[in-house]
Design an enzyme around this catalytic site. Structure first.
Site, short mmCIF file in Angstrom:
data_model
loop_
_atom_site.label_atom_id
_atom_site.label_comp_id
_atom_site.label_asym_id
_atom_site.label_seq_id
_atom_site.Cartn_x
_atom_site.Cartn_y
_atom_site.Cartn_z
N ASP A 7 0.88 -1.16 0.00
CA ASP A 7 0.00 0.00 0.00
C ASP A 7 0.92 1.22 0.00
O ASP A 7 2.10 1.11 0.35
CB ASP A 7 -0.89 -0.03 1.25
CG ASP A 7 -1.80 1.17 1.35
OD1 ASP A 7 -2.39 1.56 0.33
OD2 ASP A 7 -1.91 1.73 2.46
N ASP A 9 0.08 5.08 1.04
CA ASP A 9 -0.06 6.00 2.16
C ASP A 9 -0.11 5.23 3.49
O ASP A 9 -0.94 4.36 3.67
CB ASP A 9 -1.33 6.84 2.01
CG ASP A 9 -1.33 7.65 0.71
OD1 ASP A 9 -0.23 7.93 0.18
OD2 ASP A 9 -2.42 8.01 0.24
N SER A 16 -2.25 11.21 5.40
CA SER A 16 -2.87 12.47 5.79
C SER A 16 -4.38 12.32 5.70
O SER A 16 -4.89 11.82 4.68
CB SER A 16 -2.42 13.60 4.86
OG SER A 16 -3.22 14.75 5.08
N THR A 50 -2.84 1.09 -4.44
CA THR A 50 -3.31 2.16 -3.59
C THR A 50 -4.68 2.69 -3.99
O THR A 50 -4.94 2.88 -5.18
CB THR A 50 -2.27 3.32 -3.57
OG1 THR A 50 -2.73 4.39 -2.76
CG2 THR A 50 -1.93 3.82 -4.95
N SER A 53 -9.00 7.79 -3.80
CA SER A 53 -10.34 8.35 -3.98
C SER A 53 -10.33 9.87 -4.12
O SER A 53 -11.34 10.45 -4.52
CB SER A 53 -11.26 7.94 -2.84
OG SER A 53 -10.87 8.56 -1.63
#
Length: 185
Positions: A7, A9, A16, A50, A53
């Site tokens: 993955d 992030d 974040s 990943t 969105s």
């Protein structure tokens, strides 16, 4: 082929709640780039899967995502590493797509394109949805405590067989020892 799915992030770079929308916001987690470098030099194929969105939510365009990934590729290359492919789901959570984790669409696509059985794949993630996506196809889930990982671990409900490590560097060190002993193929 030794193929590892990561993955992005919370595993490679800091996460974040406001999304990573610019190359400047993309900041690597300490030790992650070096870990990818070590894995690459040891013959591992590294693929990133990943959910993004922010594209579906109209917060960023694909071109911005490409600039973020260009920065990531350069930073990894500076550590002697290489990411062979980046798969991403651009859809919002309510889009009903098959590629958004926890759905296994990206994992199945990776397995098909790299000609690897899903049961031979491992995925490192920091969220339950990462672990669910790989577990759904019989792969090996690995949780890191960076990003959302500590909260994910504390909530429980991890898929059976999930391995837990402090961060990507700790998992890479473990994987290199295990694979050099001939226990992983």
């Amino acid at each position: 082929m030794k193929l590892l799915i990561l993955d992005r992030d919370g595993v490679i770079n800091e996460d974040s709640p406001d999304y990573i929308k610019t190359p400047e916001e993309w900041q690597p987690i300490a030790g992650s780039l070096e870990a990818i470098g070590e894995l690459s030099r040891s013959g591992w194929t590294i693929v990133v899967a990943t959910n993004q969105s922010a594209i579906g939510r109209k917060m960023i365009a694909v071109e911005a995502l490409n600039r973020i990934h260009a920065k990531m590729h350069r930073a990894i290359a500076e550590q002697g590493g290489h990411v062979d492919a980046v798969f991403f789901c651009p859809h919002s959570p309510d889009a009903g797509c098959v590629c958004r984790k926890p759905n296994p669409g990206m994992i199945l696509d990776i397995a098909s394109r790299f000609h690897v059985a899903t049961t031979q794949l491992a995925m490192v993630g920091d969220s339950l949805r990462d672990l669910q996506a790989i577990a759904a196809v019989g792969g090996k889930p690995v949780l890191v405590r960076t990003g959302n990982g500590l909260k994910t671990e504390q909530k429980g409900l991890l898929p059976e067989g999930t391995q837990v490590f402090d961060d990507l560097a700790a998992f890479a060190a473990h994987l290199l020892v295990v694979s050099s002993a001939g226990l992983v193929g």
